[in-house]
Design a protein around this motif. Structure first.
Motif, mmCIF file in Angstrom:
data_model
loop_
_atom_site.group_PDB
_atom_site.id
_atom_site.type_symbol
_atom_site.label_atom_id
_atom_site.label_comp_id
_atom_site.label_asym_id
_atom_site.label_seq_id
_atom_site.Cartn_x
_atom_site.Cartn_y
_atom_site.Cartn_z
ATOM 1 N N ASN A 158 -3.430 0.498 -9.376
ATOM 2 C CA ASN A 158 -4.536 -0.112 -8.650
ATOM 3 C C ASN A 158 -4.676 -1.605 -8.950
ATOM 4 O O ASN A 158 -5.157 -2.368 -8.105
ATOM 5 C CB ASN A 158 -5.840 0.613 -9.000
ATOM 6 N N CYS A 159 -4.261 -2.028 -10.147
ATOM 7 C CA CYS A 159 -4.292 -3.462 -10.474
ATOM 8 C C CYS A 159 -3.461 -4.258 -9.474
ATOM 9 O O CYS A 159 -3.887 -5.319 -8.991
ATOM 10 C CB CYS A 159 -3.752 -3.685 -11.893
ATOM 11 N N PHE A 160 -2.294 -3.761 -9.151
ATOM 12 C CA PHE A 160 -1.411 -4.464 -8.224
ATOM 13 C C PHE A 160 -1.910 -4.337 -6.783
ATOM 14 O O PHE A 160 -1.831 -5.298 -6.007
ATOM 15 C CB PHE A 160 0.013 -3.919 -8.345
ATOM 16 N N ILE A 161 -2.445 -3.164 -6.429
ATOM 17 C CA ILE A 161 -2.972 -2.990 -5.078
ATOM 18 C C ILE A 161 -4.158 -3.923 -4.845
ATOM 19 O O ILE A 161 -4.248 -4.601 -3.814
ATOM 20 C CB ILE A 161 -3.396 -1.522 -4.856
ATOM 21 N N GLY A 162 -5.082 -3.960 -5.807
ATOM 22 C CA GLY A 162 -6.249 -4.821 -5.675
ATOM 23 C C GLY A 162 -5.891 -6.286 -5.590
ATOM 24 O O GLY A 162 -6.460 -7.042 -4.794
ATOM 25 N N PHE A 163 -4.921 -6.705 -6.433
ATOM 26 C CA PHE A 163 -4.489 -8.105 -6.407
ATOM 27 C C PHE A 163 -3.886 -8.441 -5.047
ATOM 28 O O PHE A 163 -4.159 -9.495 -4.462
ATOM 29 C CB PHE A 163 -3.477 -8.337 -7.520
ATOM 30 N N TYR A 164 -3.086 -7.528 -4.501
ATOM 31 C CA TYR A 164 -2.444 -7.746 -3.208
ATOM 32 C C TYR A 164 -3.481 -7.824 -2.093
ATOM 33 O O TYR A 164 -3.358 -8.643 -1.170
ATOM 34 C CB TYR A 164 -1.456 -6.610 -2.938
ATOM 35 N N LEU A 165 -4.513 -6.994 -2.169
ATOM 36 C CA LEU A 165 -5.533 -6.987 -1.125
ATOM 37 C C LEU A 165 -6.317 -8.291 -1.063
ATOM 38 O O LEU A 165 -6.801 -8.679 0.010
ATOM 39 C CB LEU A 165 -6.491 -5.812 -1.328
ATOM 40 N N THR A 166 -6.461 -8.987 -2.176
ATOM 41 C CA THR A 166 -7.143 -10.286 -2.128
ATOM 42 C C THR A 166 -6.304 -11.308 -1.378
ATOM 43 O O THR A 166 -6.839 -12.196 -0.723
ATOM 44 C CB THR A 166 -7.443 -10.813 -3.539
ATOM 45 N N PHE A 167 -4.974 -11.176 -1.432
ATOM 46 C CA PHE A 167 -4.101 -12.047 -0.641
ATOM 47 C C PHE A 167 -4.257 -11.730 0.850
ATOM 48 O O PHE A 167 -4.322 -12.634 1.678
ATOM 49 C CB PHE A 167 -2.638 -11.855 -1.044
ATOM 50 N N LEU A 168 -4.305 -10.441 1.177
ATOM 51 C CA LEU A 168 -4.456 -10.053 2.573
ATOM 52 C C LEU A 168 -5.744 -10.600 3.163
ATOM 53 O O LEU A 168 -5.810 -10.966 4.333
ATOM 54 C CB LEU A 168 -4.448 -8.532 2.689
ATOM 55 N N ARG A 169 -6.776 -10.652 2.318
ATOM 56 C CA ARG A 169 -8.060 -11.170 2.792
ATOM 57 C C ARG A 169 -7.918 -12.620 3.235
ATOM 58 O O ARG A 169 -8.427 -13.015 4.278
ATOM 59 C CB ARG A 169 -9.087 -11.049 1.663
ATOM 60 N N ALA A 170 -7.202 -13.421 2.466
ATOM 61 C CA ALA A 170 -7.011 -14.834 2.804
ATOM 62 C C ALA A 170 -6.160 -14.982 4.056
ATOM 63 O O ALA A 170 -6.429 -15.810 4.925
ATOM 64 C CB ALA A 170 -6.367 -15.569 1.637
ATOM 65 N N VAL A 171 -5.112 -14.167 4.194
ATOM 66 C CA VAL A 171 -4.221 -14.248 5.346
ATOM 67 C C VAL A 171 -4.935 -13.818 6.613
ATOM 68 O O VAL A 171 -4.852 -14.464 7.652
ATOM 69 C CB VAL A 171 -2.967 -13.372 5.113
ATOM 70 N N SER A 172 -5.684 -12.691 6.541
ATOM 71 C CA SER A 172 -6.379 -12.192 7.721
ATOM 72 C C SER A 172 -7.474 -13.147 8.169
ATOM 73 O O SER A 172 -7.730 -13.314 9.348
ATOM 74 C CB SER A 172 -6.970 -10.806 7.450
ATOM 75 N N THR A 173 -8.121 -13.798 7.194
ATOM 76 C CA THR A 173 -9.145 -14.783 7.541
ATOM 77 C C THR A 173 -8.539 -15.913 8.344
ATOM 78 O O THR A 173 -9.110 -16.386 9.323
ATOM 79 C CB THR A 173 -9.803 -15.343 6.265
ATOM 80 N N ASN A 174 -7.341 -16.331 7.952
ATOM 81 C CA ASN A 174 -6.685 -17.425 8.648
ATOM 82 C C ASN A 174 -6.313 -17.016 10.078
ATOM 83 O O ASN A 174 -6.508 -17.773 11.026
ATOM 84 C CB ASN A 174 -5.429 -17.840 7.894
ATOM 85 N N LYS A 175 -5.808 -15.817 10.255
ATOM 86 C CA LYS A 175 -5.367 -15.389 11.576
ATOM 87 C C LYS A 175 -6.535 -15.252 12.545
ATOM 88 O O LYS A 175 -6.439 -15.601 13.717
ATOM 89 C CB LYS A 175 -4.612 -14.062 11.460
ATOM 90 N N SER A 176 -7.659 -14.724 12.046
ATOM 91 C CA SER A 176 -8.811 -14.499 12.922
ATOM 92 C C SER A 176 -9.558 -15.774 13.248
ATOM 93 O O SER A 176 -10.267 -15.846 14.246
ATOM 94 C CB SER A 176 -9.761 -13.489 12.280
ATOM 95 N N GLN A 177 -9.410 -16.764 12.368
ATOM 96 C CA GLN A 177 -10.172 -18.002 12.574
ATOM 97 C C GLN A 177 -9.256 -19.201 12.701
ATOM 98 O O GLN A 177 -9.643 -20.332 12.419
ATOM 99 C CB GLN A 177 -11.149 -18.216 11.414
ATOM 100 N N GLN A 178 -8.034 -18.970 13.143
ATOM 101 C CA GLN A 178 -7.049 -20.054 13.171
ATOM 102 C C GLN A 178 -7.501 -21.189 14.082
ATOM 103 O O GLN A 178 -7.382 -22.359 13.746
ATOM 104 C CB GLN A 178 -5.701 -19.512 13.644
#
Length: 434
Positions: free
Chosen positions: A157-177
């Motif tokens: 879960n440490c690695f999954i959680g860390f990865y999900l914080t990256f996805l949050r930044a990427v998805s924010t960029n795509k939706s608000q590009q």
């Protein structure tokens, strides 16, 4: 961290582990408080008696039990503590177990202050019970298995959680590009700027968002330490998973391979009297001439000097003597000590073994000379248990470890809260669709 995984392995276990871990960061200090009657004595303006004299008092009071180990010194205002030998295998069947594990002795008078049975439910054993609640939930092997599985899920879960914080930044960029680009054509914010909000905690917000921020921010701030605690917990409780992974990743050596490397040929020593093979006897009383014979009275001074000589030859310094014991079957004395290059005071410490009859050094094992894989394992365990540094450095690490334990409890509580809220939202959405 992914809160659904927390709920799946029951966040309450993490809350228990976090709170007990916070207390265990100051285990020795708290144990002295709860065990004050036995552990503390009044200060006296005179030097304490020799350790050998105190040991004589113990074996005289309890001749039916074995006490093969001794402390190398006594702390100010503290009683001397001697541990009774644990009997295993056939020896346990042929002898009665002591109704206690420790004997406390006044270092100035050699009087027995009392004994402690750690298995008893008593105020003086509070920290011992806290340790086993943390270690196996007071359920024995079943508890170790449960916590081992939970720790393995936590590690993943440490690695999954860390990865999900990256996805949050990427998805924010795509939706608000489009919104991130200004009419002037200025490029959008960098990835790290978009990732930065995951590290922050919004104070003026609602309860859900506050829990959300606490969960993400604490998980990121303490990610490396949380991973160390999670994976080392797997090592403590689920060795069948931990050892193969560590062997493949860092070359951890198993007990058999370590034993094979350190194994020495049998020493050719002359047989001596029974008096010379018992820790409670003065070996100098035998008729064998040996100027360097090591007995109980001079064992600490002799072995500590030999340890210093060996350490100097290897370019290191002896920082602390950890304990000495008599190995009756080999007629040898063995002392554990910590050098400035060793990792912690447990598995990563050094040791020296001396033949009692001749005073010859049989072997010296320096902890810092172990393989990379073993050192990685030692670092994991040492960081988890807090056996780092000494003096103010050790105190600061204790504080950090205690705060990390509280952070684990916070992560668990917020994770359960977020899961419950998410579950309630999904139920409401399902009802609307109906």
């Amino acid at each position: 961290m992914d809160s659904s995984l927390y709920w799946a392995c029951d966040g309450r276990l993490f809350i228990i582990a976090g709170i007990t871990g916070t207390l265990l960061a100051f285990h020795d200090e708290l144990d002295d408080v709860f065990n004050h009657r036995l552990a503390s004595i009044e200060a006296q303006h005179k030097p304490p008696l020799p350790i050998a004299t105190l040991h004589d008092a113990v074996i005289s009071a309890y001749p039916q039990y074995q006490f093969s180990s001794m402390p190398t010194s006594v702390e100010p205002n503290k009683s001397a503590v001697f541990s009774v030998d644990r009997t295993r295998g056939q020896a346990a069947d042929n002898s009665s177990n002591a109704p206690f594990q420790e004997v406390y002795v006044d270092p100035f008078t050699s009087e027995i202050i009392g004994t402690r049975d750690k298995d008893e439910w008593a105020w003086c054993n509070t920290m011992y019970k806290v340790f086993w609640l943390h270690r196996d939930l007071l359920l024995g092997d079943i508890g170790k298995l449960i916590l081992g599985i939970v720790s393995l899920i936590w590690t993943i879960n440490c690695f999954i959680g860390f990865y999900l914080t990256f996805l949050r930044a990427v998805s924010t960029n795509k939706s608000q590009q489009a919104a991130l680009r200004k009419p002037s054509g200025k490029p959008r914010a960098s990835f790290f700027k978009r990732w930065l909000p995951a590290w922050k905690i919004r104070r003026k917000t609602n309860t859900f968002k506050l829990n959300y921020d606490l969960h993400h921010a604490f998980g990121l701030w303490l990610w490396l330490m949380l991973f160390v605690i999670a994976w080392s917990s797997v090592g403590f409780n689920l060795k069948s998973v931990y050892q193969p992974v560590m062997q493949a990743m860092v070359g951890l050596e198993g007990r058999e391979s370590k034993g094979g490397k350190q194994k020495k040929p049998a020493m050719n020593t002359e047989s001596i009297n029974d008096e010379a093979t018992t820790i409670g006897t003065n070996i100098n009383s035998t008729n064998i001439n040996s100027a360097n014979r090591v007995d109980k009275a001079n064992s600490i001074a002799y072995l500590s000097r030999q340890a210093e000589i060996a350490a100097q030859k290897n370019g290191v310094n002896v920082q602390q003597l950890l304990g000495i014991r008599w190995v009756e079957e080999d007629n040898q004395w063995q002392m554990r000590f910590k050098t400035n290059q060793d990792i912690g005071k447990k598995g990563g410490a050094s040791s020296i073994t001396v033949d009692a009859q001749s005073g010859r050094v049989a072997r010296v094992n320096f902890g810092y000379q172990s393989s990379f894989g073993n050192q990685a394992d030692q670092w994991m365990a040492t960081l988890h248990m807090g056996h780092i540094s000494h003096g103010i450095g050790h105190f600061l690490y204790q504080m950090f470890l205690a705060l990390t334990g509280l952070a684990v409890a916070v992560l668990s509580g917020t994770g359960v809260y977020l899961w419950v809220k998410g579950h309630q939202s999904r139920l409401k959405a399902a009802q609307k669709l109906k």
